[in-house]
Enzyme design. Sequence first.
Site, PDB file in Angstrom:
ATOM      1  CG  ASN A 140      -0.203  -0.136   2.527  1.00 46.63           C
ATOM      2  OD1 ASN A 140       0.452  -1.156   2.749  1.00 46.63           O
ATOM      3  ND2 ASN A 140      -0.313   0.846   3.404  1.00 46.63           N
ATOM      4  CB  SER A 184     -10.899  -2.649   1.624  1.00 43.47           C
ATOM      5  OG  SER A 184     -11.590  -1.543   2.139  1.00 43.47           O
ATOM      6  CB  ALA A 185     -15.975  -1.909  -1.067  1.00 42.40           C
ATOM      7  CB  THR A 221     -28.053  -6.683  10.319  1.00 49.86           C
ATOM      8  OG1 THR A 221     -28.768  -7.363  11.349  1.00 49.86           O
ATOM      9  CG2 THR A 221     -28.966  -6.413   9.143  1.00 49.86           C
ATOM     10  CB  CYS A 303      -3.526   3.084   8.285  1.00 50.51           C
ATOM     11  SG  CYS A 303      -4.768   2.406   7.173  1.00 50.51           S
TER      12      CYS A 303
END
Length: 357
Positions: A140, A184-185, A221, A303
């Site tokens: 990354n 990760s989207a 959910t 991050c």
Amino acid sequence: MIYLDYQSTTPLAPEARDAMLRWLDGPDGTAFGNPHSPHKMGRQAKAGIELARERVAALLPPGGRVIFTGNACEAINLAMRGSGSGGSIAMSAIEHAAVYDTARALGGAHILNVSNEGLCNTAQDVPDDCRLIAVMQVNNEIGTIQPTVDWHRKAKEAGALFLIDAVQAYGKMEITHADMIAISAHKFHGPKGIGALWVRDGVELDPQITGGMQEGDRSGTLSPALVAGMGAAAHLAKEQRQRDGEHTLNLWNRARELFSDWELNGGEDARWQGNLNMRREGLDVNRLMSECRNVMFSAGSACASGSGKTSHVLKAIGLSDAQAKSSIRVGFGRYTTMEQLEEGAAAINAAVKDQGL
């Protein structure tokens, strides 16, 4: 503003946004059902999630299951914590903090060295009690592409599972030969707040979030909107992979010309060309970012920004503290225009010149 920070996050694809809106309400106000409910609205939402699951799986190896998670960090934790206990975890010295910190927390962390080019090769031993090897496919911070096929073979010889952090690779290149793969989207033009873990058939996981077990290996959910957005982004990435790759390569070639006076961090060949990590001796990066407020780039991984810590990735490839702290990362991709890249580079280089460099 000019956005050149694609490793941090990517712009949401219009197609993903449209897919999400369908499940936030819908034209008749009935598309908000719980996908885990047995009634009609629930079944409709469930069908939308399963379509997205198929789309996400289409860019992953056959013979496995896709578990939706809140993000890639959760996916990595589920893989590392849920796949067993005891024994050692071997990981490259340039893994993301999600892998690095989790391995250290679990104990028995073994660091695999990387070359000055940022590559982790298999000409090194792993501990005899190694139960898991983790090597990311595309780094990354510096964009180097790791020999994951070779590491998968090494893991099998050691009787260990193999985990790939494919956050920066998914949708850009083939991802094969793994036991678990985290994605990760929002790194491939999907929404934030949704990720996934691919798990090879036959690999069992101990759930790390208990409760309803809606995903089998994970409780909670699901959001049909987020899942649908991820699925649409995955479908688009599959359709446009060649076009995106060609566009990114053109941007890379121009960026190398625009930043010809900078030193490249990491090797140039085995690299995703949408990631340009580079340095200038004596550069004050904080001042540079302050003077280029309309250009979005990074002083390191998002991050770790603000932590004040020197990048462990840049240190692992042999850079000194001073060299690491004089480095920036410029990232680009599908929606970056050549004009934006040129304008952003001009602003950065002008600010560097003002520092007398």
